[in-house]
Scaffold this motif. Structure first.
Motif, short mmCIF file in Angstrom:
data_model
loop_
_atom_site.label_atom_id
_atom_site.label_comp_id
_atom_site.label_asym_id
_atom_site.label_seq_id
_atom_site.Cartn_x
_atom_site.Cartn_y
_atom_site.Cartn_z
N ASN A 109 -70.89 -34.95 117.21
CA ASN A 109 -70.22 -35.67 118.30
C ASN A 109 -70.66 -35.07 119.63
O ASN A 109 -70.44 -33.89 119.88
N THR A 110 -71.32 -35.86 120.48
CA THR A 110 -71.81 -35.34 121.76
C THR A 110 -70.66 -35.23 122.76
O THR A 110 -69.77 -36.09 122.82
N VAL A 111 -70.72 -34.17 123.56
CA VAL A 111 -69.72 -33.90 124.58
C VAL A 111 -70.41 -33.70 125.92
O VAL A 111 -71.41 -32.99 126.01
N GLY A 112 -69.88 -34.34 126.98
CA GLY A 112 -70.46 -34.19 128.31
C GLY A 112 -71.54 -35.22 128.58
O GLY A 112 -71.92 -36.01 127.71
N LYS A 113 -72.03 -35.20 129.85
CA LYS A 113 -73.11 -36.10 130.24
C LYS A 113 -74.32 -35.28 130.64
O LYS A 113 -74.24 -34.40 131.50
N SER A 114 -75.43 -35.55 130.04
CA SER A 114 -76.65 -34.77 130.26
C SER A 114 -77.19 -34.94 131.68
O SER A 114 -77.22 -36.05 132.23
N ILE A 115 -77.64 -33.83 132.27
CA ILE A 115 -78.30 -33.87 133.57
C ILE A 115 -79.56 -34.72 133.49
O ILE A 115 -79.85 -35.52 134.38
N GLY A 116 -80.29 -34.54 132.42
CA GLY A 116 -81.53 -35.29 132.25
C GLY A 116 -81.30 -36.79 132.12
O GLY A 116 -82.08 -37.59 132.63
N VAL A 117 -80.22 -37.18 131.47
CA VAL A 117 -79.90 -38.61 131.35
C VAL A 117 -79.55 -39.18 132.72
O VAL A 117 -79.94 -40.30 133.07
N ALA A 118 -78.81 -38.39 133.53
CA ALA A 118 -78.47 -38.84 134.88
C ALA A 118 -79.72 -39.02 135.74
O ALA A 118 -79.74 -39.83 136.67
N GLU A 119 -80.78 -38.28 135.43
CA GLU A 119 -82.03 -38.38 136.18
C GLU A 119 -82.96 -39.46 135.62
O GLU A 119 -84.09 -39.61 136.09
N GLY A 120 -82.50 -40.19 134.62
CA GLY A 120 -83.31 -41.28 134.07
C GLY A 120 -83.85 -41.02 132.68
O GLY A 120 -84.52 -41.89 132.11
N GLY A 121 -83.59 -39.83 132.13
CA GLY A 121 -84.07 -39.54 130.78
C GLY A 121 -83.27 -40.28 129.72
O GLY A 121 -82.26 -40.92 130.00
N VAL A 122 -83.74 -40.18 128.49
CA VAL A 122 -83.11 -40.89 127.37
C VAL A 122 -82.66 -39.87 126.33
O VAL A 122 -83.45 -39.02 125.91
N LEU A 123 -81.39 -39.95 125.93
CA LEU A 123 -80.86 -39.06 124.89
C LEU A 123 -81.37 -39.53 123.54
O LEU A 123 -81.14 -40.67 123.14
N ASN A 124 -82.05 -38.65 122.82
CA ASN A 124 -82.69 -39.00 121.56
C ASN A 124 -82.08 -38.17 120.43
O ASN A 124 -82.17 -36.94 120.45
N PHE A 125 -81.46 -38.83 119.46
CA PHE A 125 -80.86 -38.13 118.32
C PHE A 125 -81.92 -37.96 117.23
O PHE A 125 -82.42 -38.93 116.68
N ILE A 126 -82.24 -36.73 116.93
CA ILE A 126 -83.11 -36.44 115.80
C ILE A 126 -82.29 -36.43 114.51
O ILE A 126 -82.71 -36.93 113.48
#
Length: 236
Positions: A109-126
């Motif tokens: 379960n992910t918690v928080g908001k990624s800095i990288g996602v806020a900058e336009g990156g994509v969260l990738n679940f391996i």
């Protein structure tokens, strides 16, 4: 982990025919893989269906109620769903000892908001689950993954997880669980490398075709005969 009582009936009959009759009666055929041996059972399907729809429901302890199985602790080991109706058709239960650690699969379960996602990156679940070892009574519904500090190119590995007390990872490996990747861009169309067609260069007159060609050829022959006659007359 919450515990649920499951009423079951031990059955002697086996085979596909017996299983079909059980399902027609609104029940669910199953097998209990017990410590002292395996045995076939008849299960109330609504209890299993409800657990499978819950987060971590497969890891919830099922305390059996019925003749010959009273008080046995089990977990859902596996289940089968009909490919068309999507209804449960079979369930396997695994008997466990609640005083000994077991290996289970727990969702992440992910918690928080990624800095990288806020900058336009994509969260990738391996991986969306992780294998852990713990007592059956201490199985968590999920394990949190803090992604708030992740920048583009950063990752979270198993060793980065803050596991609850009494829970340990089940492998000595350290696989990647989540990463933040750069945003994808549409590739520009590359210029074609195929050679362009060159214009046709006419170096000789093409032969005439059909009747027109034949007429032209006949005309040229007559002209040559007349020239020959004139030359012969001059010689005389």
């Amino acid at each position: 982990m919450e515990q649920t009582t499951l009423s079951i009936e031990v059955r002697d009959n086996k085979g596909k025919g017996a299983s079909r009759r059980i399902r027609r009666a609104g029940k669910l055929p199953g097998v209990v893989y017990g410590v002292g041996g395996n045995f076939n059972v008849i299960v109330e399907p609504r209890t299993i269906e409800k657990l499978l729809l819950q987060e971590g429901g497969r890891n919830q302890i099922l305390t059996l109620s019925g003749t010959g199985v009273e008080g046995k602790a089990t977990l859902i080991k596996d289940y089968q769903i009909h490919p068309v109706s999507r209804k449960l058709v079979h369930v396997d239960l695994l008997e466990i000892d609640v005083t000994k650690k077991i290996q289970v699969t727990v969702p992440l379960n992910t918690v928080g908001k990624s800095i990288g996602v806020a900058e336009g990156g994509v969260l990738n679940f391996i991986e969306r689950t992780v294998e852990v070892r713990c007592l059956p009574t201490a199985i968590p519904p999920h394990i949190d993954v803090d992604i708030s500090a992740l920048k583009i190119g950063d990752s979270v590995h198993v060793d980065d997880l803050k596991l609850p007390e009494g829970i340990e990872k089940a492998t000595h490996l350290n696989p990647t669980l989540v990463t933040v990747v750069p945003p994808t861009k549409e590739e520009e169309a590359a210029p074609s490398l195929a050679p362009t067609a060159e214009p046709e260069v006419i170096t000789a007159k093409k032969p005439e075709e059909g009747a027109a060609g034949a007429a032209a050829a006949g005309g040229e022959a007559k002209d040559k005969d007349k020239d020959k006659e004139k030359k012969d007359e001059k010689k005389k």
